[in-house]
Scaffold this active site. Structure first.
Site, mmCIF file in Angstrom:
data_model
loop_
_atom_site.group_PDB
_atom_site.id
_atom_site.type_symbol
_atom_site.label_atom_id
_atom_site.label_comp_id
_atom_site.label_asym_id
_atom_site.label_seq_id
_atom_site.Cartn_x
_atom_site.Cartn_y
_atom_site.Cartn_z
ATOM 1 N N SER A 58 2.912 -22.489 -6.677
ATOM 2 C CA SER A 58 3.740 -23.024 -7.753
ATOM 3 C C SER A 58 4.119 -24.476 -7.461
ATOM 4 O O SER A 58 3.250 -25.344 -7.446
ATOM 5 C CB SER A 58 4.978 -22.131 -7.942
ATOM 6 O OG SER A 58 5.676 -22.470 -9.110
ATOM 7 N N HIS A 115 4.612 -14.479 -12.308
ATOM 8 C CA HIS A 115 4.687 -15.703 -11.509
ATOM 9 C C HIS A 115 5.310 -15.476 -10.136
ATOM 10 O O HIS A 115 4.811 -15.984 -9.142
ATOM 11 C CB HIS A 115 5.508 -16.755 -12.264
ATOM 12 C CG HIS A 115 5.540 -18.094 -11.601
ATOM 13 N ND1 HIS A 115 4.483 -18.983 -11.668
ATOM 14 C CD2 HIS A 115 6.481 -18.709 -10.835
ATOM 15 C CE1 HIS A 115 4.774 -20.080 -10.994
ATOM 16 N NE2 HIS A 115 5.985 -19.934 -10.477
ATOM 17 N N ASP A 171 1.700 -14.635 -16.315
ATOM 18 C CA ASP A 171 2.656 -15.610 -15.800
ATOM 19 C C ASP A 171 3.405 -16.236 -16.979
ATOM 20 O O ASP A 171 2.813 -16.906 -17.823
ATOM 21 C CB ASP A 171 1.918 -16.695 -15.009
ATOM 22 C CG ASP A 171 2.851 -17.579 -14.200
ATOM 23 O OD1 ASP A 171 3.981 -17.831 -14.658
ATOM 24 O OD2 ASP A 171 2.443 -18.036 -13.120
#
Length: 395
Positions: free
Chosen positions: A241, A341, A310
C-alpha cells in the site's frame, strides 16, 4: 493543499514498542533517526540458502538430516493435499498474465494465524542486533555467517535474499513484526523492515512526508548495501500500500544507478495518491507517490499482489501499473478474488506463500545461484594462481 493531503495520507497508529536492544537505528539524509529491525532466516550450511517451513501437505526433510537440501522449491515434497488450500487458481503460466485465486475478505489486520501451527523446522528466524550483524560480517565476510566461505561485497553473494520491507499506512514496526517473521519463516528469506519518519519510535522526529519516506527507504537500503555489504541483486523490495511508493522510487533509482535490486514486490499498490480518488490522466502538481511515473524505469522482476475486492485502492491500479513495466520484468501477478485491502486472510495464506515462493524460485534464486557459482569459480582460480606462485617461489 499539500498539508491536507499529507494529513489524510499519513495516519500513524499509536506507537507500539519493540525491545530497545533489538532496534537498529538509522539516520536519513535529513538527519531524522528512524528505527528498523533485521530478521535472519535459518540457512542451509552447505548452500547458504534459506530454509523454508513446510506448507500443509508438504513433507519436511527427516529431522536427522537438517542439511537435507537447499531452501528452494524442491526442499519439501508435495503430498496429495495440494497445500490443503481449497482455492481456485487459473492455469495460465505465461509471464505477465494474472493468476486469480479465491479467498475470504475480512478487515482483520492481525497477520498471525493457523499457518504458524506447522511442522517443525530445524530452527526459526531470529531478530538480530546491529552488533550481531556487524560481528557476523567481520568474522564471516557476510551477514549470517555460514560454512561456505567469506569475502568482501561482490565476492561471495548470499543465496538467501534479503527483503527490504516498507509497511502500509496505519502500521509500524511493532504491528508488522509477527507478519515479517512469518514471511521469513515461510519463504526462507531475511527481512529488514523500518519505520517512516513520524511513525512508531520515530514519532518525535517530525511529521511524515513523501520526501522523508524516500529518504527513509534510501537510508535502509544504504545500511543493507554498504554497512552490511549485501549486494543489490540479493536485496528485494516489498512495498505494501503506502509502502509501494518508497519501493517503486528505490527500484527505479537503483536501476538508474546501474545496480538494480534483485526484485520488487508491490502489494496493493496505487498509481499515485490523487489517482485513488480522481482519474487525472497525468500526474498533477502536488500529487504524492506517483508510482506510475517510476514503474517504467524499474529493471527488476516485479510481482503485483492485489485483492479484487479492495475498497481503498482500486484493483485496476495494479493492472494498469503492470502495463507500465517493461515486458522482460513482468512476473505473473497474483490477483486474489474477494480479498480486500487490509488483510491477507488465513484462508488464502497458503496460496499467497506458494506464489511468492514461485516468484523467488523463478526470478530471484536462479540469479543468486548463478552469481555464487561464478564467484566460487573465480575464487578457485585465484587460489590456484596463488598456490602456483608460491610453488614457483619455493623452487
Amino acid at each position: 493543499m499539500g498539508d491536507m493531503i499529507s494529513s489524510l495520507l499519513f495516519q500513524p497508529p499509536p506507537p507500539t514498542r519493540l525491545k530497545e536492544s533489538k532496534v537498529i537505528w538509522l539516520t536519513n539524509s535529513y538527519g531524522k533517526r528512524i528505527p528498523a529491525f533485521f530478521i535472519e532466516c535459518p540457512k542451509d550450511e552447505r548452500t547458504g540458502e534459506g530454509i523454508r517451513a513446510p506448507l500443509t501437505g508438504e513433507t519436511p526433510p527427516p529431522p536427522s538430516n537438517p542439511k537435507h537440501s537447499p531452501g528452494g522449491a524442491s526442499q519439501y515434497s508435495k503430498g496429495s493435499g495440494k497445500s490443503g488450500m481449497g482455492h481456485t487458481l487459473s492455469s495460465n503460466n505465461s509471464g505477465g498474465k494474472a493468476t486469480t485465486a479465491t479467498g475470504s475478505n475480512t478487515t482483520n489486520n492481525n497477520h498471525e494465524g493457523p499457518m504458524q501451527q506447522q511442522q517443525q523446522v530445524p530452527s526459526t528466524p531470529q531478530i538480530r542486533t546491529s552488533k550481531e550483524l556487524e560481528m557476523s560480517l567481520l568474522h564471516h565476510g557476510r551477514v549470517g555467517g555460514g560454512s561456505y566461505g567469506g569475502g568482501a561485497k561482490g565476492v561471495n553473494s548470499p543465496c538467501a535474499p534479503t527483503i527490504l520491507y516498507s509497511h502500509a499506512n496505519a502500521e509500524d514496526l511493532g504491528n508488522i513484526y509477527p507478519w515479517c517473521k512469518f514471511l521469513s519463516k515461510m519463504l526462507g528469506v531475511n527481512i529488514f523492515a523500518y519505520d517512516y519518519t513520524g511513525y512508531g519510535l520515530a514519532t518525535d522526529q517530525g511529521d511524515p512526508s513523501e520526501e522523508y519516506c524516500f529518504a527513509d527507504v534510501t537510508a535502509a537500503y544504504t545500511y543493507l548495501n554498504q554497512t552490511l555489504q549485501i549486494p543489490a541483486h540479493s536485496i528485494l523490495l516489498y512495498g505494501r500500500s503506502l509502502g509501494s511508493g518508497p519501493s517503486c522510487f528505490l527500484a527505479a533509482k537503483t536501476a538508474e544507478d546501474g545496480e538494480a535490486v534483485g526484485g520488487l514486490i508491490l502489494h496493493a499498490p496505487f498509481l499515485s495518491v490523487y489517482r485513488i480518488v480522481l482519474e487525472s490522466g497525468c500526474t498533477l502538481p502536488g500529487d504524492r507517490f506517483a508510482n506510475v511515473d517510476y514503474a517504467p524505469f524499474v529493471r527488476s522482476p516485479v510481482l503485483f499482489i492485489h485483492g479484487t475486492k479492495d475498497s481503498i485502492v482500486p484493483f485496476n491500479h495494479s493492472e494498469r501499473l503492470l502495463d507500465t513495466i517493461v515486458e522482460p520484468y513482468r512476473a505473473e501477478p497474483l490477483f486474489i478474488k474477494d480479498m480486500g485491502h487490509n488483510n491477507v486472510h488465513a484462508s488464502v495464506r497458503p496460496l499467497f506463500v506458494e506464489r511468492l515462493r514461485e516468484y523467488l524460485d523463478r526470478h530471484v534464486l536462479p540469479v543468486l545461484r548463478e552469481r555464487r557459482k561464478h564467484e566460487e569459480s573465480m575464487r578457485s582460480r585465484m587460489m590456484n594462481r596463488v598456490r602456483s606462485a608460491r610453488l614457483q617461489q619455493s623452487r
